[in-house]
Scaffold this motif. Structure first.
Motif, PDB file in Angstrom:
ATOM      1  N   ALA A  69       0.831  -1.205   0.000  1.00  0.00           N
ATOM      2  CA  ALA A  69       0.000   0.000   0.000  1.00  0.00           C
ATOM      3  C   ALA A  69       0.865   1.255   0.000  1.00  0.00           C
ATOM      4  N   VAL A  70       1.940   1.257   0.793  1.00  0.00           N
ATOM      5  CA  VAL A  70       2.844   2.411   0.824  1.00  0.00           C
ATOM      6  C   VAL A  70       3.501   2.587  -0.543  1.00  0.00           C
ATOM      7  N   ALA A  71       3.926   1.480  -1.166  1.00  0.00           N
ATOM      8  CA  ALA A  71       4.559   1.564  -2.478  1.00  0.00           C
ATOM      9  C   ALA A  71       3.580   2.077  -3.534  1.00  0.00           C
ATOM     10  N   LEU A  72       2.322   1.612  -3.475  1.00  0.00           N
ATOM     11  CA  LEU A  72       1.308   2.093  -4.416  1.00  0.00           C
ATOM     12  C   LEU A  72       1.009   3.573  -4.191  1.00  0.00           C
ATOM     13  N   ARG A  73       0.964   3.985  -2.936  1.00  0.00           N
ATOM     14  CA  ARG A  73       0.759   5.414  -2.634  1.00  0.00           C
ATOM     15  C   ARG A  73       1.887   6.249  -3.209  1.00  0.00           C
ATOM     16  N   ASP A  74       3.133   5.824  -2.973  1.00  0.00           N
ATOM     17  CA  ASP A  74       4.277   6.600  -3.453  1.00  0.00           C
ATOM     18  C   ASP A  74       4.284   6.682  -4.976  1.00  0.00           C
ATOM     19  N   ALA A  75       3.932   5.570  -5.633  1.00  0.00           N
ATOM     20  CA  ALA A  75       3.874   5.581  -7.095  1.00  0.00           C
ATOM     21  C   ALA A  75       2.796   6.543  -7.581  1.00  0.00           C
ATOM     22  N   ALA A  76       1.636   6.556  -6.915  1.00  0.00           N
ATOM     23  CA  ALA A  76       0.562   7.461  -7.318  1.00  0.00           C
ATOM     24  C   ALA A  76       0.967   8.914  -7.093  1.00  0.00           C
ATOM     25  N   ILE A  77       1.680   9.184  -6.011  1.00  0.00           N
ATOM     26  CA  ILE A  77       2.155  10.548  -5.747  1.00  0.00           C
ATOM     27  C   ILE A  77       3.062  11.021  -6.873  1.00  0.00           C
ATOM     28  N   ILE A  78       4.031  10.201  -7.248  1.00  0.00           N
ATOM     29  CA  ILE A  78       4.965  10.598  -8.299  1.00  0.00           C
ATOM     30  C   ILE A  78       4.244  10.735  -9.631  1.00  0.00           C
ATOM     31  N   GLU A  79       3.356   9.800  -9.943  1.00  0.00           N
ATOM     32  CA  GLU A  79       2.626   9.866 -11.205  1.00  0.00           C
ATOM     33  C   GLU A  79       1.775  11.134 -11.294  1.00  0.00           C
ATOM     34  N   VAL A  80       1.065  11.464 -10.217  1.00  0.00           N
ATOM     35  CA  VAL A  80       0.183  12.636 -10.250  1.00  0.00           C
ATOM     36  C   VAL A  80       1.000  13.926 -10.296  1.00  0.00           C
ATOM     37  N   LEU A  81       2.075  13.995  -9.528  1.00  0.00           N
ATOM     38  CA  LEU A  81       2.928  15.186  -9.586  1.00  0.00           C
ATOM     39  C   LEU A  81       3.447  15.422 -11.000  1.00  0.00           C
ATOM     40  N   TYR A  82       3.914  14.359 -11.626  1.00  0.00           N
ATOM     41  CA  TYR A  82       4.491  14.492 -12.966  1.00  0.00           C
ATOM     42  C   TYR A  82       3.412  14.680 -14.028  1.00  0.00           C
ATOM     43  N   SER A  83       2.300  13.959 -13.925  1.00  0.00           N
ATOM     44  CA  SER A  83       1.249  14.052 -14.933  1.00  0.00           C
ATOM     45  C   SER A  83       0.575  15.420 -14.924  1.00  0.00           C
ATOM     46  N   CYS A  84       0.308  15.933 -13.737  1.00  0.00           N
ATOM     47  CA  CYS A  84      -0.491  17.161 -13.612  1.00  0.00           C
ATOM     48  C   CYS A  84       0.342  18.397 -13.311  1.00  0.00           C
ATOM     49  N   GLY A  85       1.626  18.233 -12.967  1.00  0.00           N
ATOM     50  CA  GLY A  85       2.455  19.393 -12.659  1.00  0.00           C
ATOM     51  C   GLY A  85       1.996  20.129 -11.415  1.00  0.00           C
ATOM     52  N   LEU A  86       1.551  19.381 -10.398  1.00  0.00           N
ATOM     53  CA  LEU A  86       1.012  20.028  -9.201  1.00  0.00           C
ATOM     54  C   LEU A  86       2.116  20.563  -8.310  1.00  0.00           C
ATOM     55  N   ARG A  87       1.795  21.619  -7.574  1.00  0.00           N
ATOM     56  CA  ARG A  87       2.627  22.038  -6.448  1.00  0.00           C
ATOM     57  C   ARG A  87       2.413  21.027  -5.325  1.00  0.00           C
ATOM     58  N   VAL A  88       3.393  20.901  -4.439  1.00  0.00           N
ATOM     59  CA  VAL A  88       3.264  19.913  -3.366  1.00  0.00           C
ATOM     60  C   VAL A  88       2.066  20.232  -2.473  1.00  0.00           C
ATOM     61  N   SER A  89       1.795  21.511  -2.240  1.00  0.00           N
ATOM     62  CA  SER A  89       0.643  21.877  -1.409  1.00  0.00           C
ATOM     63  C   SER A  89      -0.664  21.486  -2.094  1.00  0.00           C
ATOM     64  N   GLU A  90      -0.709  21.576  -3.419  1.00  0.00           N
ATOM     65  CA  GLU A  90      -1.912  21.198  -4.151  1.00  0.00           C
ATOM     66  C   GLU A  90      -2.130  19.690  -4.077  1.00  0.00           C
ATOM     67  N   LEU A  91      -1.056  18.921  -4.197  1.00  0.00           N
ATOM     68  CA  LEU A  91      -1.172  17.471  -4.098  1.00  0.00           C
ATOM     69  C   LEU A  91      -1.683  17.070  -2.722  1.00  0.00           C
ATOM     70  N   CYS A  92      -1.096  17.653  -1.676  1.00  0.00           N
ATOM     71  CA  CYS A  92      -1.505  17.298  -0.310  1.00  0.00           C
ATOM     72  C   CYS A  92      -2.945  17.709  -0.024  1.00  0.00           C
ATOM     73  N   GLY A  93      -3.432  18.717  -0.726  1.00  0.00           N
ATOM     74  CA  GLY A  93      -4.793  19.197  -0.507  1.00  0.00           C
ATOM     75  C   GLY A  93      -5.855  18.478  -1.319  1.00  0.00           C
ATOM     76  N   LEU A  94      -5.460  17.515  -2.153  1.00  0.00           N
ATOM     77  CA  LEU A  94      -6.445  16.814  -2.985  1.00  0.00           C
ATOM     78  C   LEU A  94      -7.430  16.024  -2.127  1.00  0.00           C
ATOM     79  N   ASP A  95      -8.701  16.088  -2.508  1.00  0.00           N
ATOM     80  CA  ASP A  95      -9.737  15.274  -1.882  1.00  0.00           C
ATOM     81  C   ASP A  95     -10.333  14.331  -2.931  1.00  0.00           C
TER      82      ASP A  95
END
Length: 329
Positions: free
Chosen positions: A163-189
Motif C-alpha cells: 500500500a505504501v509503495a502504491l501510494r508513493d507511485a501514485a504521488i509521483i505519477e500525479v505530480l508528474y502528470s499534472c504538474g502540481l505544487r506539493v501543497s496542491e497534491l496534499c490538498g487533494l480530496d
C-alpha cells in the motif's frame, strides 16, 4: 512575483534580526494588521504569507537598529540602505529582489490604509534576479523513475508495504502528470477526481480552482492506490486522497522525502523535489509540441512569464519551430 513557485530554502545569511527588537521599536502592530490583510482579504497561501512576513520582519529589525520606530518615518534612503546591507551580508540576488518586492507590497497597503503618508518603496529597485533554469529530468531518467516504482510494488512483501509503495507511485505519477505544487497534491480530496473526464480539480494559490488533465498511467496509479487506501487511512483522513503512515492527510515534508528518495534510487537522476517533477512535466510538454499558454493553464500560473522561467526548450525544438513557422526560414 510568485514566492512559492520555488521550494523554500533558508540561507543562514538571510537570518532575521531579533523579532523582539522589532516589537520593542513599535513596528510590529502594522505587520500584524498586514498579515491579517494578506490572509483574509488577499487570500494568499500560507507559504506566501510566511515569506512576506519574514521579509518584513527583516526590514523591521534593520529599521529598529537605525532607531526608526514608526513606519511613517521610513524614506526611500532607508530602504536602499536595507537592500545594500543585505547585499553586503552576502544575500543572494533572488533574496534581495524578493525582499524589495515584499517592501513594495507592504508600503502600498500602508499608504492605502492611511498608516503612512507617502510610499517610500514606490520607486524602489532591486538587482534583477538571476533566472537560471533549474535542473530537470530527461525522458530516460523519467522512465527510470517509473521502472523503479513498479519494481518496489512488485517486491512488496506484505499488504501494508505494498500500500505504501502504491501510494508513493501514485504521488509521483500525479505530480508528474499534472504538474502540481506539493501543497496542491496534499490538498487533494477524493471528490476532486472526475474519472469520466480524467480531470483533477485542484485548489491552488489564492484559493483558485483549476482542472488539470490526468494521464492514463497516473489515472491507473491513482485507482490502484485508492483501492488499498483503507489499509493506511485512519479516522482523521477524511476525504483526502493521500494519507501518511499515521493515517491522516499527508504532510508536504513527507511528499518531499518520498520524491527525493525515489530519485536517489535512479542512476543519473538529479536530486529534485516535487517542484522538479512539476518543472519536468512542463519541459516535456513543450518539447512534445504543447503551446506555452496551455502549459500556463495546467500549471496554474498567473503570469506567462513565470511559465517561461520554469520551462526548458531544447535548441532543436526551437530550430524546428523556426523552420516550420517562419516564412523565410
Amino acid at each position: 512575483m510568485e514566492p512559492d513557485e520555488v521550494e523554500p530554502t533558508m540561507d543562514p545569511r538571510e537570518a532575521d534580526p531579533s523579532p523582539a527588537h522589532a516589537v520593542e521599536a513599535g513596528l510590529a502592530p502594522a505587520l500584524d494588521a498586514w498579515a491579517s490583510h494578506l490572509r483574509w482579504e488577499r487570500n494568499l497561501a500560507a507559504h506566501t504569507r510566511r515569506a512576506y512576513a519574514g521579509d518584513l520582519a527583516n526590514l523591521a529589525g534593520f529599521l529598529a537598529g537605525r532607531g526608526t520606530a514608526d513606519w511613517a518615518l521610513v524614506d526611500h534612503r532607508d530602504l536602499r540602505a536595507w537592500l545594500a546591507d543585505l547585499h553586503r551580508r552576502g544575500a543572494e540576488r533572488t533574496t534581495v529582489a524578493r525582499r524589495a518586492t515584499a517592501a513594495r507590497v507592504f508600503f502600498a497597503w500602508a499608504v492605502g490604509t492611511g498608516r503612512v503618508p507617502h510610499d517610500p518603496a514606490a520607486a524602489l529597485r532591486a538587482p534583477r534576479a538571476d533566472r537560471n533554469l533549474p535542473p530537470t529530468l530527461d525522458r530516460r531518467a523519467t522512465a527510470g523513475v517509473f521502472e523503479h516504482l513498479a519494481a518496489r510494488i512488485a517486491a512488496a512483501e506484505d499488504p501494508r508495504e505494498q500500500a505504501v509503495a502504491l501510494r508513493d507511485a501514485a504521488i509521483i505519477e500525479v505530480l508528474y502528470s499534472c504538474g502540481l505544487r506539493v501543497s496542491e497534491l496534499c490538498g487533494l480530496d477524493t471528490g476532486g477526481w472526475d474519472a469520466d473526464r480524467r480531470l483533477l480539480r485542484v485548489r491552488g494559490k489564492g484559493d483558485k480552482e483549476r482542472a488539470t488533465p490526468l494521464g492514463v498511467p497516473a489515472e491507473r496509479a491513482l485507482a490502484a492506490w485508492l483501492a488499498v487506501r483503507p489499509l493506511l487511512a485512519g479516522p482523521a483522513a477524511g476525504e483526502c486522497v493521500f494519507v501518511g503512515e499515521r493515517g491522516a492527510r499527508i504532510d508536504p515534508r513527507v511528499v518531499r522525502r518520498i520524491v527525493h528518495a525515489t530519485l536517489a534510487a535512479v542512476p543519473d537522476a538529479p536530486d529534485l523535489g516535487p517542484h522538479g517533477l512539476r518543472h519536468a512535466m512542463a519541459t516535456h510538454l513543450l518539447e512534445g509540441g504543447a503551446d506555452l499558454r496551455s502549459v500556463q493553464e495546467m500549471l496554474g500560473h498567473a503570469s506567462l512569464g513565470t511559465t517561461q522561467i520554469y520551462t526548458h526548450v531544447t535548441n532543436e525544438r526551437l530550430r524546428d519551430a523556426f523552420r516550420q513557422a517562419h516564412p523565410r526560414a
